[in-house]
Design an enzyme around this catalytic site. Structure first.
Site, PDB file in Angstrom:
ATOM      1  N   SER A 210      18.802  -4.499 -29.317  1.00 26.59           N
ATOM      2  CA  SER A 210      19.866  -3.519 -29.569  1.00 26.59           C
ATOM      3  C   SER A 210      20.224  -2.832 -28.254  1.00 26.59           C
ATOM      4  O   SER A 210      19.412  -2.746 -27.337  1.00 26.59           O
ATOM      5  CB  SER A 210      19.425  -2.509 -30.625  1.00 26.59           C
ATOM      6  OG  SER A 210      18.250  -1.840 -30.216  1.00 26.59           O
TER       7      SER A 210
ATOM      8  N   SER B 218      16.978 -11.162 -17.912  1.00 24.84           N
ATOM      9  CA  SER B 218      17.504 -10.232 -18.903  1.00 24.84           C
ATOM     10  C   SER B 218      16.369  -9.547 -19.662  1.00 24.84           C
ATOM     11  O   SER B 218      15.394 -10.186 -20.033  1.00 24.84           O
ATOM     12  CB  SER B 218      18.380 -10.978 -19.915  1.00 24.84           C
ATOM     13  OG  SER B 218      19.396 -11.645 -19.231  1.00 24.84           O
TER      14      SER B 218
ATOM     15  N   GLY C 244      26.910 -10.188 -24.967  1.00 24.31           N
ATOM     16  CA  GLY C 244      26.589 -11.195 -23.955  1.00 24.31           C
ATOM     17  C   GLY C 244      27.380 -12.485 -24.106  1.00 24.31           C
ATOM     18  O   GLY C 244      27.547 -13.247 -23.146  1.00 24.31           O
TER      19      GLY C 244
ATOM     20  N   SER D  90      14.210  -7.381 -18.558  1.00 31.90           N
ATOM     21  CA  SER D  90      12.965  -7.284 -17.793  1.00 31.90           C
ATOM     22  C   SER D  90      12.969  -6.121 -16.808  1.00 31.90           C
ATOM     23  O   SER D  90      12.152  -6.089 -15.892  1.00 31.90           O
ATOM     24  CB  SER D  90      12.715  -8.586 -17.039  1.00 31.90           C
ATOM     25  OG  SER D  90      12.655  -9.666 -17.934  1.00 31.90           O
TER      26      SER D  90
ATOM     27  N   ASN E 255      16.594  -0.207 -16.141  1.00 32.68           N
ATOM     28  CA  ASN E 255      15.659   0.899 -15.963  1.00 32.68           C
ATOM     29  C   ASN E 255      15.389   1.174 -14.498  1.00 32.68           C
ATOM     30  O   ASN E 255      15.365   2.326 -14.078  1.00 32.68           O
ATOM     31  CB  ASN E 255      14.363   0.629 -16.723  1.00 32.68           C
ATOM     32  CG  ASN E 255      14.496   1.081 -18.165  1.00 32.68           C
ATOM     33  OD1 ASN E 255      14.288   2.245 -18.466  1.00 32.68           O
ATOM     34  ND2 ASN E 255      14.902   0.176 -19.041  1.00 32.68           N
TER      35      ASN E 255
HETATM   36  P1  GDP Z   1      17.281  -5.418 -18.088  1.00 28.75           P
HETATM   37  O1  GDP Z   1      17.780  -6.120 -19.289  1.00 28.75           O
HETATM   38  O2  GDP Z   1      16.749  -6.339 -17.053  1.00 28.75           O
HETATM   39  O3  GDP Z   1      18.289  -4.479 -17.563  1.00 28.75           O
HETATM   40  O4  GDP Z   1      16.020  -4.577 -18.566  1.00 28.75           O
HETATM   41  P2  GDP Z   1      15.898  -3.050 -19.069  1.00 28.75           P
HETATM   42  O5  GDP Z   1      15.798  -2.135 -17.917  1.00 28.75           O
HETATM   43  O6  GDP Z   1      16.944  -2.765 -20.067  1.00 28.75           O
HETATM   44  O7  GDP Z   1      14.491  -3.112 -19.752  1.00 28.75           O
HETATM   45  C1  GDP Z   1      14.194  -4.021 -20.789  1.00 28.75           C
HETATM   46  C2  GDP Z   1      13.008  -3.548 -21.552  1.00 28.75           C
HETATM   47  O8  GDP Z   1      11.878  -3.452 -20.670  1.00 28.75           O
HETATM   48  C3  GDP Z   1      13.194  -2.175 -22.159  1.00 28.75           C
HETATM   49  O9  GDP Z   1      12.630  -2.140 -23.440  1.00 28.75           O
HETATM   50  C4  GDP Z   1      12.470  -1.263 -21.209  1.00 28.75           C
HETATM   51  O10 GDP Z   1      11.992  -0.104 -21.862  1.00 28.75           O
HETATM   52  C5  GDP Z   1      11.334  -2.137 -20.680  1.00 28.75           C
HETATM   53  N1  GDP Z   1      10.968  -1.785 -19.283  1.00 28.75           N
HETATM   54  C6  GDP Z   1      11.809  -1.588 -18.245  1.00 28.75           C
HETATM   55  N2  GDP Z   1      11.140  -1.225 -17.111  1.00 28.75           N
HETATM   56  C7  GDP Z   1       9.823  -1.204 -17.432  1.00 28.75           C
HETATM   57  C8  GDP Z   1       8.620  -0.910 -16.699  1.00 28.75           C
HETATM   58  O11 GDP Z   1       8.637  -0.597 -15.510  1.00 28.75           O
HETATM   59  N3  GDP Z   1       7.448  -1.027 -17.391  1.00 28.75           N
HETATM   60  C9  GDP Z   1       7.418  -1.378 -18.724  1.00 28.75           C
HETATM   61  N4  GDP Z   1       6.244  -1.459 -19.326  1.00 28.75           N
HETATM   62  N5  GDP Z   1       8.525  -1.653 -19.451  1.00 28.75           N
HETATM   63  C10 GDP Z   1       9.717  -1.566 -18.823  1.00 28.75           C
HETATM   64  P1  PGA Z   2      20.509  -7.517 -19.337  1.00 24.73           P
HETATM   65  O1  PGA Z   2      22.054  -7.853 -19.574  1.00 24.73           O
HETATM   66  O2  PGA Z   2      20.151  -8.364 -18.162  1.00 24.73           O
HETATM   67  O3  PGA Z   2      20.557  -6.071 -19.051  1.00 24.73           O
HETATM   68  O4  PGA Z   2      19.688  -7.855 -20.512  1.00 24.73           O
HETATM   69  C1  PGA Z   2      22.595  -8.618 -20.563  1.00 24.73           C
HETATM   70  C2  PGA Z   2      22.176 -10.071 -20.502  1.00 24.73           C
HETATM   71  O5  PGA Z   2      21.804 -10.553 -19.415  1.00 24.73           O
HETATM   72  O6  PGA Z   2      22.242 -10.712 -21.542  1.00 24.73           O
HETATM   73 MN    MN Z   3      21.848  -9.472 -17.547  1.00 25.70          MN
END
Ligand code: GDP
Ligand code: PGA
Ligand code: MN
Ligand code: MN
Length: 607
Positions: A389, A261, A211, A263, A267
């Protein structure tokens, strides 16, 4: 000194502006060698990293790396947007005069790459030929081979992307620095991550974490991009982007959306694979972290993912939560795992939530490299993997990547959603048709911070449109820019606020989330089409219970559903007071946003 001219000739880097830039920084950083890289160099660079022990094998065509233990997330307080105009100062962009920051960074970088190779990474944050291509080109200089390998996965890399672009490329300089002596998190912190936005120059010193160090991705793809978009009429946002096709009607909807990030963007965009909800829908992945959005010549709103890969959170990624992600990091994909746990004997990787924790501890090391079997009793419960990670894999490895993901035209945007980790108040989904109210909703996104930002996990804060860490100019101008761009669009997208993270009194999530999130999104598209009417509330339209597809949801989810389909009016009224203070920080916020705020407050008072 290195023979810059000869090296660049041999690499076919002909753009004279790029050549001058490379020579300039080679001189400052004192690098011993220069190497121009392209995607075709991947296999060789991987082998060099394995030989040097920077990467460890993690199965056939899979790799493992650790970052320094104090260098595992974005450092928001060390991140600065500098320009020569104080009017660019906002609340969240940590604005500083460029005249103050540039000399500081030059001083820090002087001689700091001595004895190292300076890699030249020409990249494009866009498919070739897109209407925003001119803003998407850059050249990252880095003294870190792992950064090169990650950039090759995350961006389109090669001299062919920049040779013909004259001086319209972003100058992105990354110097790792002496990580063990940078005082991370102390008053004597030496790290600086600076985007000099009005000079299209990025100067990052003191980290090798993705990042902070993959400059095409966050510093250019978000901060610089947002600044350029402001000046040139398009939007650049921390948004995922997906397409849902209803196979029965043949209609396709594209939805993008901002979640802070860690959140749920990756997924949401990935797990809704073709079979997520029986076989009626076909869900395609476009992007999981960044969208560039513009109004096309036909007046429609278009979006595209500028990236070429996924940098996903490992935690809780498994066959059940996200089978598509698991399929995109199987042997042969070239995926790189960072800061997960590693078995030095079997070369397996593991993270919390991947599977049952291995019971045979033989060979297992945690993300810091400490042997698990030797842990002191008081550390027995420490996580094996760092909570931030990650896995890095290219889009082509994602099984449900859209067939047209590289189409430079982008895709029409039908819906824009916002969401975050909010343990109370926010229902499962509320739809908003009015554009100003939708923009207002994005600006007042409040959620818990996550491990993707150093030292802030769990802190409740406002994160406008999920752009707080990437804001590059003032929030008032940002709001006005959103209204201006959407004002030009002849077909308006529908907005919605979603929340997968409301909790019960015992702390459990009230909604099963992950693949089930397709249900509220389908409802939103039906609402957009006039097929369902929902229930009007002061904060938007919520689904009636029976309008949601509930087939196959478990008992607990069905029992919890009523709670997440209702509005707690007193709690919302309290929230309106917090929002008022939040918005009042932004001098000169457009009156339309204040009007939207007052409309919602009034509706709550009348409820
Ligand atoms: P990003 O960083 O916004 O892309 O988020 P991610 O999709 O990588 O998810 C971040 C964390 O939130 C991970 O540990 C996922 O397993 C968890 N997570 C993602 N979607 C959901 C959901 O719909 N429900 C729950 N409880 N956890 C989720
Ligand atoms: P994330 O991407 O949103 O998937 O966590 C990297 C970041 O914003 O630091
Ligand atoms: Mn991001
Ligand atoms: Mn993500």
């Amino acid at each position: 000194m290195v023979d810059v001219e000869r090296t660049l000739d041999e690499a076919g880097l002909t753009n004279p502006h790029v050549r001058e830039y490379v020579a300039h920084w080679a001189n400052i950083t004192g690098a011993e060698r220069i190497e121009v890289v392209s995607a075709a160099d991947d296999a060789r660079l991987i082998q060099e990293s394995l030989d040097a022990g920077e990467l460890l094998p993690a199965g056939e065509g899979l790799y493992y790396s650790r970052s320094y233990y104090k260098d595992t997330a974005r450092a928001e307080e060390r991140t600065i947007v500098a320009t020569s105009n104080e009017a660019d100062k906002g609340v969240y962009n940590n604005w500083k005069p460029s005249a103050e920051m540039k000399p500081k960074l030059v001083e820090l970088m002087t001689g700091a790459s001595e004895g190292k190779t300076m890699y030249v990474i020409p990249y494009l944050m866009s498919p070739k030929g897109s209407p925003v291509e001119k803003f998407a080109a850059g050249v990252e200089l880095t003294d870190n081979r792992n950064v090169v390998l990650q950039m090759i996965r995350m961006a389109r890399v090669g001299v062919e992307y920049i040779n013909d672009l004259g001086d319209s490329f972003v100058k992105a300089v990354h110097v790792t620095g002496d990580l063990e002596n940078l005082g991370q998190g102390t008053p004597d912190d030496k790290r600086y991550f600076v985007t000099v936005a009005d000079e299209r120059t990025i100067l990052h010193f003191g980290s090798s974490y993705g990042g902070n160090a993959l400059l095409g991705k966050i510093a250019h793809g978000l901060r610089q991009g947002a600044y350029d978009g402001w000046k040139n009429g398009f939007l650049v946002e921390q948004f995922m982007l997906l397409g849902i096709t209803d196979k029965q009607t043949g209609k396709k909807y594209n939805i993008c959306g901002g979640f802070p990030s860690a959140s749920g963007k990756t997924n949401l965009a990935m797990t809704l694979a073709p079979d997520a909800l029986g076989d009626r829908y076909y869900v395609e992945f476009y992007g999981d972290d960044i969208a560039w959005i513009w109004v096309g010549d036909d007046g429609k709103l278009y979006g595209m993912n500028p990236e070429n890969g996924v940098f996903g959170v490992a935690k809780d990624t498994n066959e059940k939560t996200n089978p598509t992600a698991i399929d995109s990091i199987v042997p042969g994909t070239g995926a790189i795992f960072t800061n997960v746990a590693y078995n030095a004997k079997t070369q397996e990787v593991w993270w919390e939530g991947k599977s049952e924790k291995p019971t045979d501890l033989d060979g297992w090391e945690d993300w810091k490299g400490d042997i698990i079997a030797d842990r002191a009793p008081e550390n027995a419960d420490d996580p094996w993997a760092h909570p931030n990670s990650r896995f890095t894999t290219t889009l082509a490895n994602v099984p449900n990547v859209a067939k047209d993901f590289e189409d430079p035209k982008g895709v029409e945007i039908h819906g824009i959603i916002f969401g975050g980790r909010t343990r109370d108040r926010e229902p499962l989904i509320r739809a908003i048709r009015d554009v100003a109210e939708g923009v207002y909703d994005g600006l007042t996104l409040g959620a818990e911070a996550t491990a993707a930002a150093d030292g802030l996990e769990g802190v409740l804060r406002y994160d406008p449109m999920s752009m707080r860490p990437f804001m590059s100019y003032s929030e008032a101008d940002y709001a006005a820019h959103w209204l201006e761009v959407l004002g030009r669009a002849t077909t308006k997208p529908i907005f919605a606020h979603v929340n997968w993270f409301q909790r019960g009194e015992d702390g459990r999530f009230l909604w099963p989330g992950y693949r089930e999130n397709l249900r509220p999104l389908n409802w939103l598209m039906e609402y957009l089409n006039g097929e369902v009417e929902g229930v009007q509330t002061p904060v938007g339209v919520l689904p009636k219970r029976e309008e949601l597809n509930l087939e196959g949801l478990d008992e607990q989810a069905l029992a919890d559903l009523d709670t997440i389909l209702t509005i707690d009016v007193p709690r919302w009224q309290q929230e309106m007071g917090f929002r008022e203070k939040h918005l009042a920080q932004f001098d000169g916020l457009p009156e339309e946003i204040w009007e939207a705020h007052r409309r919602v407050a009034q509706a709550l008072d009348n409820a």
